[in-house]
Design an enzyme around this catalytic site. Structure first.
Site, mmCIF file in Angstrom:
data_model
loop_
_atom_site.group_PDB
_atom_site.id
_atom_site.type_symbol
_atom_site.label_atom_id
_atom_site.label_comp_id
_atom_site.label_asym_id
_atom_site.label_seq_id
_atom_site.Cartn_x
_atom_site.Cartn_y
_atom_site.Cartn_z
ATOM 1 N N TYR A 150 15.874 8.649 38.667
ATOM 2 C CA TYR A 150 16.627 9.435 37.682
ATOM 3 C C TYR A 150 15.662 10.117 36.707
ATOM 4 O O TYR A 150 15.700 11.339 36.534
ATOM 5 C CB TYR A 150 17.581 8.510 36.935
ATOM 6 C CG TYR A 150 18.495 9.204 35.950
ATOM 7 C CD1 TYR A 150 19.586 9.953 36.389
ATOM 8 C CD2 TYR A 150 18.282 9.101 34.581
ATOM 9 C CE1 TYR A 150 20.448 10.572 35.486
ATOM 10 C CE2 TYR A 150 19.130 9.713 33.667
ATOM 11 C CZ TYR A 150 20.209 10.453 34.124
ATOM 12 O OH TYR A 150 21.050 11.071 33.223
ATOM 13 N N LYS A 154 14.803 14.100 36.777
ATOM 14 C CA LYS A 154 15.171 14.954 35.639
ATOM 15 C C LYS A 154 13.937 15.631 35.042
ATOM 16 O O LYS A 154 13.999 16.774 34.574
ATOM 17 C CB LYS A 154 15.873 14.117 34.567
ATOM 18 C CG LYS A 154 17.266 13.657 34.958
ATOM 19 C CD LYS A 154 18.288 14.791 34.846
ATOM 20 C CE LYS A 154 19.708 14.307 35.042
ATOM 21 N NZ LYS A 154 20.708 15.366 34.922
ATOM 22 N N ASN A 195 31.692 -0.518 30.044
ATOM 23 C CA ASN A 195 31.713 -1.947 30.398
ATOM 24 C C ASN A 195 32.334 -2.783 29.281
ATOM 25 O O ASN A 195 33.256 -3.565 29.523
ATOM 26 C CB ASN A 195 30.272 -2.459 30.610
ATOM 27 C CG ASN A 195 29.870 -2.431 32.073
ATOM 28 O OD1 ASN A 195 30.543 -1.832 32.888
ATOM 29 N ND2 ASN A 195 28.764 -3.067 32.399
ATOM 30 N N GLY A 212 20.147 -8.417 23.546
ATOM 31 C CA GLY A 212 21.131 -7.554 22.885
ATOM 32 C C GLY A 212 20.584 -6.813 21.673
ATOM 33 O O GLY A 212 21.321 -6.124 20.973
ATOM 34 N N ASP A 278 14.208 -1.288 31.109
ATOM 35 C CA ASP A 278 15.291 -0.925 30.177
ATOM 36 C C ASP A 278 14.654 -0.535 28.827
ATOM 37 O O ASP A 278 13.966 -1.347 28.207
ATOM 38 C CB ASP A 278 16.196 -2.148 29.992
ATOM 39 C CG ASP A 278 17.565 -1.802 29.446
ATOM 40 O OD1 ASP A 278 18.521 -1.772 30.225
ATOM 41 O OD2 ASP A 278 17.661 -1.572 28.228
ATOM 42 N N GLN A 281 14.404 0.938 22.550
ATOM 43 C CA GLN A 281 15.078 1.617 21.446
ATOM 44 C C GLN A 281 15.176 3.105 21.744
ATOM 45 O O GLN A 281 14.346 3.672 22.443
ATOM 46 C CB GLN A 281 14.347 1.392 20.124
ATOM 47 C CG GLN A 281 12.877 1.708 20.165
ATOM 48 C CD GLN A 281 12.197 1.503 18.811
ATOM 49 O OE1 GLN A 281 12.784 0.946 17.886
ATOM 50 N NE2 GLN A 281 10.975 1.965 18.686
ATOM 51 N N ARG A 282 16.227 3.702 21.203
ATOM 52 C CA ARG A 282 16.395 5.126 21.467
ATOM 53 C C ARG A 282 17.224 5.769 20.360
ATOM 54 O O ARG A 282 18.309 5.305 20.043
ATOM 55 C CB ARG A 282 17.093 5.308 22.806
ATOM 56 C CG ARG A 282 16.800 6.653 23.413
ATOM 57 C CD ARG A 282 17.583 6.871 24.632
ATOM 58 N NE ARG A 282 16.994 6.335 25.838
ATOM 59 C CZ ARG A 282 17.728 5.885 26.839
ATOM 60 N NH1 ARG A 282 19.029 5.858 26.745
ATOM 61 N NH2 ARG A 282 17.155 5.450 27.927
HETATM 62 P P1 NAD Z 1 29.106 11.541 35.769
HETATM 63 O O1 NAD Z 1 28.523 10.617 36.774
HETATM 64 O O2 NAD Z 1 30.478 11.261 35.262
HETATM 65 O O3 NAD Z 1 29.089 13.044 36.290
HETATM 66 C C1 NAD Z 1 28.197 13.531 37.244
HETATM 67 C C2 NAD Z 1 28.987 14.392 38.226
HETATM 68 O O4 NAD Z 1 28.080 14.960 39.183
HETATM 69 C C3 NAD Z 1 30.037 13.603 39.002
HETATM 70 O O5 NAD Z 1 31.259 14.310 39.015
HETATM 71 C C4 NAD Z 1 29.440 13.520 40.400
HETATM 72 O O6 NAD Z 1 30.407 13.379 41.413
HETATM 73 C C5 NAD Z 1 28.653 14.811 40.473
HETATM 74 N N1 NAD Z 1 27.547 14.794 41.446
HETATM 75 C C6 NAD Z 1 26.619 13.847 41.623
HETATM 76 N N2 NAD Z 1 25.776 14.202 42.606
HETATM 77 C C7 NAD Z 1 26.188 15.430 43.041
HETATM 78 C C8 NAD Z 1 25.723 16.298 44.049
HETATM 79 N N3 NAD Z 1 24.652 16.013 44.805
HETATM 80 N N4 NAD Z 1 26.401 17.465 44.256
HETATM 81 C C9 NAD Z 1 27.493 17.775 43.509
HETATM 82 N N5 NAD Z 1 27.969 16.961 42.546
HETATM 83 C C10 NAD Z 1 27.317 15.810 42.311
HETATM 84 O O7 NAD Z 1 28.071 11.587 34.561
HETATM 85 P P2 NAD Z 1 28.120 12.348 33.154
HETATM 86 O O8 NAD Z 1 27.925 11.325 32.115
HETATM 87 O O9 NAD Z 1 29.264 13.244 33.078
HETATM 88 O O10 NAD Z 1 26.773 13.179 33.237
HETATM 89 C C11 NAD Z 1 26.760 14.580 33.456
HETATM 90 C C12 NAD Z 1 25.327 15.077 33.351
HETATM 91 O O11 NAD Z 1 24.805 14.804 32.053
HETATM 92 C C13 NAD Z 1 24.387 14.427 34.354
HETATM 93 O O12 NAD Z 1 23.482 15.388 34.832
HETATM 94 C C14 NAD Z 1 23.660 13.401 33.527
HETATM 95 O O13 NAD Z 1 22.381 13.126 34.042
HETATM 96 C C15 NAD Z 1 23.598 14.077 32.179
HETATM 97 N N6 NAD Z 1 23.467 13.106 31.090
HETATM 98 C C16 NAD Z 1 24.527 12.333 30.711
HETATM 99 C C17 NAD Z 1 24.360 11.390 29.696
HETATM 100 C C18 NAD Z 1 25.493 10.519 29.226
HETATM 101 O O14 NAD Z 1 25.255 9.652 28.393
HETATM 102 N N7 NAD Z 1 26.710 10.706 29.639
HETATM 103 C C19 NAD Z 1 23.107 11.217 29.097
HETATM 104 C C20 NAD Z 1 22.050 12.023 29.542
HETATM 105 C C21 NAD Z 1 22.236 12.960 30.520
HETATM 106 N N1 UDP Z 2 23.938 -3.003 28.717
HETATM 107 C C1 UDP Z 2 24.454 -4.237 28.371
HETATM 108 N N2 UDP Z 2 25.570 -4.672 29.016
HETATM 109 C C2 UDP Z 2 26.226 -3.927 29.943
HETATM 110 C C3 UDP Z 2 25.704 -2.648 30.281
HETATM 111 C C4 UDP Z 2 24.554 -2.226 29.648
HETATM 112 O O1 UDP Z 2 23.907 -4.947 27.510
HETATM 113 O O2 UDP Z 2 27.249 -4.385 30.457
HETATM 114 C C5 UDP Z 2 22.729 -2.512 28.011
HETATM 115 C C6 UDP Z 2 21.633 -1.964 28.915
HETATM 116 O O3 UDP Z 2 20.761 -3.003 29.314
HETATM 117 C C7 UDP Z 2 20.958 -0.967 27.992
HETATM 118 C C8 UDP Z 2 22.082 -0.455 27.109
HETATM 119 O O4 UDP Z 2 23.130 -1.409 27.224
HETATM 120 O O5 UDP Z 2 20.006 -1.610 27.180
HETATM 121 C C9 UDP Z 2 22.600 0.916 27.522
HETATM 122 O O6 UDP Z 2 22.890 0.889 28.899
HETATM 123 P P1 UDP Z 2 23.541 2.107 29.671
HETATM 124 O O7 UDP Z 2 23.522 1.746 31.117
HETATM 125 O O8 UDP Z 2 24.841 2.446 29.050
HETATM 126 O O9 UDP Z 2 22.585 3.338 29.358
HETATM 127 P P2 UDP Z 2 20.990 3.571 29.440
HETATM 128 O O10 UDP Z 2 20.287 2.272 29.647
HETATM 129 O O11 UDP Z 2 20.797 4.510 30.568
HETATM 130 O O12 UDP Z 2 20.685 4.131 28.112
#
Ligand code: NAD
Ligand code: UDP
Ligand code: UDP
Length: 323
Positions: A150, A154, A195, A212, A278, A281-282
């Protein structure tokens, strides 16, 4: 015949996903023609069910790792699974989606001279040594870990966007999205907000990974979409990248306690092992977004956004899906 007014033909890849479907709603509201392209890996028709009969909305099943020949004015490239559980399910396909998907959408943008926006991520910063994260920070990403498909996918997509910009004078926009939540998140996608809410509503144990104390900054979907639209509308001299998120920072324990309080759940906290790599911090530095996106700033605080998200899950957990 097409009317040459302010209405545009807009392609949203990943448009049936959580964020993509909210984006489609806003674009339709603004009067545009929307082509939603999705392979339904994590997205679902249910997210766009209410748009299916709209005359300016089209839904196409297509995988962006394959070429796509359509005529559009703008492209929002969101296709990519976003939750660790989903993007680690088929990591090779995840990298292909980011990399081949970006090449195809950039090739399309180049052919039709469309403006194109990439949904990048805070994951490009990896497990960061600087806090909060600002755009000039190059990040600390493990190239061979379980999150790499991922993160590196990206990062490579960002590289491709900037190379098409330099080499082919493409009009690009790159937004780095920090953790975003809200209605239409997938109930089983394993992300922390969905979750915890689903576990609390079902009275199941709330799963805390590690101690946590790791932190995240949670942005409500509406705030994110507003920033994305404003970014697409900025002048060609501003390609980004720009961080989009809500700087309010919370530990996972704080989040769990908020969800328990807001749902009135009797769920207990249980500890599970912290997944590898994992981030600890962010938090986004949003100075550039606030300056460049017309005074944009997140409007929805965590408690308010969680209440709306809880109401959504409460409804879908009890209602059968129709599509
Ligand atoms: P999501 O999983 O709900 O949406 C992703 C969509 O892309 C889904 O509808 C999936 O079916 C589609 N998809 C996946 N692979 C595909 C492919 N090969 N061809 C066509 N469609 C495909 O996730 P989201 O949270 O809505 O995320 C949308 C975008 O934003 C993603 O690119 C994700 O990386 C980015 N993003 C989201 C977050 C977040 O916190 N939600 C954070 C950072 C980046
Ligand atoms: N996490 C958690 N319990 C869960 C799911 C996630 O404690 O049931 C934690 C995970 O380890 C991470 C944070 O929550 O530290 C955010 O996780 P998420 O998968 O939502 O996003 P990302 O790690 O991609 O920021
Ligand atoms: N492409 C696409 N739709 C288009 C134009 C191109 O999907 O309308 C894909 C095509 O498969 C190509 C890729 O985008 O491989 C990159 O296109 P580009 O023109 O940059 O490079 P080339 O055609 O030379 O590979």
């Amino acid at each position: 015949m097409r009317q040459y007014n302010a209405s545009k033909r807009i392609l949203v890849t990943g448009g049936a996903g959580f964020l993509g479907s909210h984006l489609c709603d806003r674009l339709i509201e603004q009067g545009h023609d929307v082509l939603c392209v999705d392979n339904f890996f994590t997205g679902t028709k249910r997210n766009v069910e209410h748009l299916l009969d709209h005359p300016r909305f089209e839904l196409m099943r297509h995988d962006v790792t394959f070429p796509l020949y359509v005529e559009v004015d703008e492209i929002f490239n969101l296709a990519c699974p976003a939750s660790p559980v989903h993007y680690q399910h088929d990591p090779v396909q995840t990298t292909k989606t980011s990399v081949h998907g970006a090449i195809n959408m950039l090739g399309l943008a180049k052919r039709v001279r469309a403006k194109i926006l990439q949904a990048s991520t805070s994951e490009v910063y990896g497990d960061p040594e600087v806090h909060p994260q600002y755009e000039a920070y190059w990040g600390r990403v493990n190239p061979i870990g379980i999150r790499s498909c991922y993160d590196e996918g990206k990062r490579c997509a960002e590289t491709l966007f900037f190379d098409y910009h330099r080499q082919h004078q493409l009009r690009i926009k790159v937004v780095r999205i920090f953790n975003t939540y809200g209605p239409r998140m997938h109930a089983n996608d394993g992300r922390v907000v969905s979750n915890f809410i689903v576990q609390a509503l079902k009275g199941e144990d709330i799963t805390i990974y590690g101690d946590g104390n790791q932190t995240r900054s949670f942005c409500y979907a509406d705030d994110l979409i507003e920033a994305m639209l404003r970014m697409m509308a900025t002048g060609d001299e501003f390609p980004g990248p720009v961080n989009i998120g809500n700087p309010g920072e919370f530990s996972m324990l704080e989040l769990a306690n908020k969800v328990i309080a807001l749902t009135g759940s009797k769920s207990k906290l249980v500890r599970l092992p912290l997944p590898s790599d994992d981030p600890k911090q962010r938090r986004p530095d949003i100075t550039i977004a606030q300056k460049e996106l017309g005074g944009w700033t997140p409007q929805t605080q965590l408690d308010e956004g969680l209440k709306k998200t809880i109401a959504y899950f409460d409804k879908i957990l009890t209602e059968p899906a129709t599509v």
